[in-house]
Design a protein around this motif. Structure first.
Motif, PDB file in Angstrom:
ATOM      1  N   PRO A   1      -1.995  -4.939   4.541  1.00 12.82           N
ATOM      2  CA  PRO A   1      -0.854  -4.549   5.407  1.00 12.82           C
ATOM      3  C   PRO A   1       0.620  -4.229   3.865  1.00 12.82           C
ATOM      4  N   ALA A   2       1.329  -2.626   4.501  1.00 19.31           N
ATOM      5  CA  ALA A   2       1.781  -2.626   3.347  1.00 19.31           C
ATOM      6  C   ALA A   2       3.666  -1.938   4.133  1.00 19.31           C
ATOM      7  N   PRO A   3       4.451  -2.339   3.765  1.00 21.23           N
ATOM      8  CA  PRO A   3       5.929  -0.936   3.922  1.00 21.23           C
ATOM      9  C   PRO A   3       5.736  -0.318   3.740  1.00 21.23           C
ATOM     10  N   ASN A   4       5.200   0.412   2.726  1.00 22.59           N
ATOM     11  CA  ASN A   4       5.401   1.294   2.532  1.00 22.59           C
ATOM     12  C   ASN A   4       4.037   2.638   2.092  1.00 22.59           C
ATOM     13  N   GLY A   5       2.895   2.241   2.637  1.00 20.11           N
ATOM     14  CA  GLY A   5       2.104   2.584   2.930  1.00 20.11           C
ATOM     15  C   GLY A   5       1.358   3.377   1.393  1.00 20.11           C
ATOM     16  N   ILE A   6       1.937   2.598   0.325  1.00 16.97           N
ATOM     17  CA  ILE A   6       0.827   2.473  -1.111  1.00 16.97           C
ATOM     18  C   ILE A   6      -0.089   1.793  -1.295  1.00 16.97           C
TER      19      ILE A   6
END
Length: 316
Positions: free
Chosen positions: A118-123
């Motif tokens: 899981p990532a808050p930025n989609g990177i």
């Protein structure tokens, strides 16, 4: 190109480069900040504000995602642990378990295993060694057809501009090909006239007006309308007009809408989508011939007209 986006890319590249094998003292927070020519405080603040994740946590996540990719491809846990910067396989196993909810051995040799955390930025880490970065959410997503249309419009204009440097004898010299093909026997002038008149013809057909010269191919136009200055003048109108027409059709979702082309003999029915695809297909073919002819005549400023170069260089 947006300077803010470029700077973010530079900061991300500093972190991504650090994911490669390096000595520990080259990859701590202070060292990364120094490589970005920033203080540790400003580096952490800029990265955190831009991607919603502190650089240290971002880097650890990328290392774990890379480790997961390597495990999935069959690498040994011990080797992966040290490459991920952990002092022991046990420490790596604990960190991996907290992140993925299962031990590293569960991914070993399983091509279907999830590797993105899981990532808050989609990177995310993208094998073999780079990032997959989403587009700027402040912009509409890149539309491939719009990019192709814009590239086509730009490249034909550039071909016309460069061809104006050539003498008439060269412009009218037949372009030789090793196979029988569309437009065989035409010179560069004829090819450029067809590129221009095609967009004039289809814009007129959709708008229900008469194309220049009154016939679909502009064959009745006088020689004065086939000089390079005249062709450039005509394309300065026809190119943007067709681009606006095609983008308007797509914006309204009218690709399946049909129209009757009364300039054909006999009249034919086309959908707007078919018309756009037809123009792009034959324009790409003729552009390739024209760029090749320019190369032969010593003009190579356009390379081979690659859309990648156009997309990289065009204003954002």
């Amino acid at each position: 190109m947006d300077a803010e986006r470029d700077r973010l890319r530079e900061l991300l590249d500093v972190i991504v480069d650090s994911v490669a094998d390096r000595a520990p003292d080259e990859t701590d927070g202070a060292a990364l900040a120094a490589r970005a020519y920033l203080s540790r405080y400003h580096f952490d603040r800029l990265v955190s504000a831009a991607i919603g994740e502190p650089p240290g946590g971002f880097r650890r996540r990328l290392l774990l995602e890379r480790a997961a990719c390597e495990l999935r491809d069959g690498a040994a846990v011990t080797d992966v642990a040290y490459r991920a910067g952990y002092g022991s396989p046990e420490a790596f196993t604990r960190a991996f378990g907290r992140a993925y909810g299962r031990p590293p051995s569960a991914l070993h040799g399983d091509p279907g295993s999830r590797v993105q955390l899981p990532a808050p930025n989609g990177i995310h880490f993208h094998p073999p060694g780079n990032l997959r970065v989403p587009g700027d959410p402040r912009r509409s997503g890149m539309d491939v057809t719009s990019t192709i249309l814009a590239h086509d419009n730009w490249l034909v204009g550039e071909i016309l501009r460069h061809a104006e440097r050539l003498p008439d004898e060269v412009l009218d010299r037949p372009i030789t090909m090793s196979i029988d093909a569309l437009d065989a026997g035409d010179g560069l002038r004829g090819l450029l006239h067809t590129l221009v008149s095609t967009k004039e013809r289809w814009t007129a057909a959709v708008q229900g007006s008469r194309p220049p010269g009154g016939d679909p191919l502009g064959s009745r136009l006088p020689d004065s309308e086939r000089t390079l200055p005249a062709l450039r003048r005509r394309y300065a109108v026809a190119g943007p007009a067709f681009l606006e027409l095609a983008n308007g059709i797509r914006a309204r979702g009218e690709e399946d809408t049909t129209f009757i082309d009364v300039t054909c003999d006999p009249p034919r029915t086309f959908s707007y989508g078919e018309m756009i695809a037809h123009v792009l297909n034959f324009s790409a073919y003729r552009r390739t011939l024209a760029v090749g002819a320019l190369h032969e005549y010593g003009i190579d400023a356009l390379g081979f007209g690659d859309p990648v170069s156009y997309s990289a260089d065009r204003p954002q």
